[in-house]
Design a protein around this motif. Structure first.
Motif, PDB file in Angstrom:
ATOM      1  N   PRO A 106       0.679  -1.066  -0.004  1.00 50.67           N
ATOM      2  CA  PRO A 106      -0.118  -0.091   0.023  1.00 50.67           C
ATOM      3  C   PRO A 106       0.869   1.091  -0.024  1.00 50.67           C
ATOM      4  O   PRO A 106       0.678   2.113  -0.940  1.00 50.67           O
ATOM      5  N   ARG A 107       1.722   1.377   0.821  1.00 53.31           N
ATOM      6  CA  ARG A 107       2.630   2.712   0.905  1.00 53.31           C
ATOM      7  C   ARG A 107       3.421   2.908  -0.178  1.00 53.31           C
ATOM      8  O   ARG A 107       3.703   3.843  -0.676  1.00 53.31           O
ATOM      9  N   THR A 108       3.930   1.650  -0.846  1.00 48.11           N
ATOM     10  CA  THR A 108       4.834   1.699  -1.995  1.00 48.11           C
ATOM     11  C   THR A 108       3.759   2.262  -3.157  1.00 48.11           C
ATOM     12  O   THR A 108       4.173   3.275  -3.922  1.00 48.11           O
ATOM     13  N   ALA A 109       2.587   1.764  -3.357  1.00 46.87           N
ATOM     14  CA  ALA A 109       1.694   1.941  -4.537  1.00 46.87           C
ATOM     15  C   ALA A 109       1.377   3.601  -4.425  1.00 46.87           C
ATOM     16  O   ALA A 109       1.234   4.091  -5.420  1.00 46.87           O
ATOM     17  N   VAL A 110       1.084   4.138  -3.203  1.00 41.88           N
ATOM     18  CA  VAL A 110       0.693   5.543  -3.039  1.00 41.88           C
ATOM     19  C   VAL A 110       1.912   6.372  -3.392  1.00 41.88           C
ATOM     20  O   VAL A 110       1.795   7.442  -4.112  1.00 41.88           O
ATOM     21  N   ALA A 111       3.315   6.065  -3.053  1.00 42.50           N
ATOM     22  CA  ALA A 111       4.194   6.833  -3.486  1.00 42.50           C
ATOM     23  C   ALA A 111       4.501   6.896  -4.800  1.00 42.50           C
ATOM     24  O   ALA A 111       4.800   7.811  -5.567  1.00 42.50           O
ATOM     25  N   VAL A 112       4.365   5.663  -5.250  1.00 45.30           N
ATOM     26  CA  VAL A 112       4.690   5.609  -7.069  1.00 45.30           C
ATOM     27  C   VAL A 112       3.659   6.423  -7.575  1.00 45.30           C
ATOM     28  O   VAL A 112       4.004   7.131  -8.445  1.00 45.30           O
ATOM     29  N   ALA A 113       2.375   6.304  -7.050  1.00 47.98           N
ATOM     30  CA  ALA A 113       1.403   7.008  -7.892  1.00 47.98           C
ATOM     31  C   ALA A 113       1.455   8.658  -7.657  1.00 47.98           C
ATOM     32  O   ALA A 113       1.162   9.103  -8.490  1.00 47.98           O
ATOM     33  N   THR A 125      -2.063  12.462  -3.613  1.00 50.77           N
ATOM     34  CA  THR A 125      -2.201  11.095  -3.896  1.00 50.77           C
ATOM     35  C   THR A 125      -1.460  10.075  -2.915  1.00 50.77           C
ATOM     36  O   THR A 125      -1.824   9.046  -2.558  1.00 50.77           O
ATOM     37  N   TYR A 126      -0.362  10.819  -2.469  1.00 50.97           N
ATOM     38  CA  TYR A 126       0.551   9.966  -1.541  1.00 50.97           C
ATOM     39  C   TYR A 126      -0.353   9.621  -0.009  1.00 50.97           C
ATOM     40  O   TYR A 126       0.013   8.673   0.514  1.00 50.97           O
TER      41      TYR A 126
END
Lengths: 69, 375
Positions: free
Chosen positions: B41-48, B231-232
């Motif tokens: 989850p945290r990686t996903a929102v950082a990438v986004a 987004t983050y």
């Protein structure tokens, strides 16, 4: 009404074509790269997988270049 | 109120809307990747977040549409824009609290239309432009994305039918990292521009920019950065709805949904059609879910989403109209609207804390959404 039917049609056709093509290429790549043992099968599968991945990457790159340009 | 002061108020409010747009729409790119555990989850929102910022610089075609194609620029004032933004923010926060994906684009346009109708009258709204450039594409987008995703999913399962199951899962999980990234990029390209368009409109209305101008660089940078930050923060409530409550999503479906979404959004962005990324992505997820097993899709939830989408533009318009009527009375009215908006936002945030959703529990279904499951 000012409906841009031409643009809508282009969006529909282009996005459908790109999406289906990319999914097909990646699916073929996945099948190729997860081919079972047997050296010839695995090598052929890997080659198919790499070609499909490169083709998909080319399509994505071209699309982004068109949009950014 | 001094013209430059109200423009500053509008710019700040526009960035606040952009922030809510960011966390409201994180789910569009990352819900399925988080649900399939392709990304943490945290990686996903950082990438986004990073890719939303990058996407904001890709094109300004949508920004131009927002700023000159829907309402008469000559009738629009910074105070009117401020009221419209308040309407959009309130609707975004309300739908976020209930975990319902809705169109931030329609909320923004609805707020502006409502505010314009009250202050400048119906002649200032280009209904033809609204229908042709917003309503019709919004009707088409989820259907198009749904049908394409349905076909693509069926094709993907057919191609991989005899392949190693673990290998297929792993392969599409890797593919999802790329496809989700493309959706995040597409979202930044499409949605950040809406705020850019509003900010540009405010600058033109305040006499600080020539009519017909494109967004200045600082507008692009600030809008892109703000949407990335939002987004983050991660709209975990909506991520849970899209990723877990529509259907049990496999990596194959996640990949096809995201690829379809990115294709539709980027194509429409390139042609200057301000599509709703939320409706496109939601349509694609439903299509991908149905592409495997239609019977296990929560179609009742689709009905609730359609109701929410239908209500978005008029609901935001009503709030925008009320805010516009109050703000038009003068400085005190603007202050009242600002304080009222902040109060509503704070209240909705406190409500959300009663059943907090975060990175640690986003993949748990939590309290059930009252809907019927198809047999």
């Amino acid at each position: 009404m000012g409906v841009n039917w031409g643009a809508l049609l282009v969006v529909a056709v282009a996005s459908a074509g790109v999406a289906v093509t990319l999914v097909a290429l990646v699916a073929c790549a996945v099948v190729g790269l997860s081919a079972p043992q047997g050296r010839r099968t695995a090598r052929t599968g890997a080659a198919v997988g790499v070609v499909c991945v490169l083709a998909a990457a080319t399509i994505v790159g071209f699309g982004l270049a068109v949009i950014a340009g | 109120m001094d013209a430059s002061v109200i423009v500053v108020v509008v710019v700040v409010t526009a960035l606040a809307f952009d922030f809510t747009n960011g966390f409201h729409d994180t789910a569009n790119a990352m819900a399925t990747s988080i649900a399939t555990e392709a990304l943490r989850p945290r990686t996903a929102v950082a990438v986004a977040g990073v890719l939303n910022l990058a996407g904001a610089f890709l094109s300004v075609e949508v920004a131009r549409t927002i700023s000159s194609g829907l309402v008469d620029d000559a009738q629009v004032t910074p105070t009117l824009i401020f009221a419209g933004l308040v309407g959009a923010i309130v609707w975004n926060l309300l739908t976020w609290v209930v975990g319902m994906p809705s169109s931030s684009s329609h909320a923004l346009i609805g707020g502006l239309i409502g505010a314009t109708l009250v202050v400048a009258g119906p002649d200032a709204v280009h209904l033809g432009g609204v229908f042709g450039k917003v309503v019709l594409p919004a009707l088409v987008a989820p259907l198009l994305a749904g049908l394409v995703a349905l076909a693509a999913t069926g094709l993907a399962y057919r191609i991989t039918a005899r392949a190693d199951v673990a290998g297929v899962r792993r392969g599409f999980r890797i593919g999802q990292v790329v496809s989700a990234s493309m959706v995040a990029l597409a979202h930044g390209a499409n949605d950040a521009q809406k705020t850019m368009g509003v900010m540009t409109l405010a600058l033109v209305a305040g006499g600080l920019l020539a009519p017909g101008s494109g967004p200045p660089f600082w507008v692009i940078l600030s809008a892109g950065t703000t949407i990335a930050l939002g987004t983050y923060m991660g709209g975990w409530r909506i991520i849970r709805t899209l990723g877990r409550r529509i259907s049990e999503i496999q990596t194959t479906q996640g990949f096809t949904a995201e690829t379809t979404s990115a294709s539709v959004i980027l194509a429409s962005t390139h042609l200057g059609l301000p599509l709703s990324t939320t409706q496109t992505c939601t349509g694609a997820i439903f299509g991908a879910a149905a592409g495997r097993r239609p019977a296990v899709v929560h179609w009742g939830l689709a009905g609730r989403m359609v109701l929410a989408w239908t209500a978005t533009l008029p609901a935001a318009a009503v709030v925008g109209a009320v805010a516009s009527g109050i703000a038009a009375t003068g400085t005190a009215g603007v202050v009242v609207v600002a304080l009222g908006g902040l109060t509503v936002a704070a209240g909705l945030y406190l409500v959300s804390r009663r059943d907090a959703v975060h990175a640690g529990n986003v993949n748990e279904l939590g309290a059930p959404v009252p809907t019927r499951v198809a047999a």
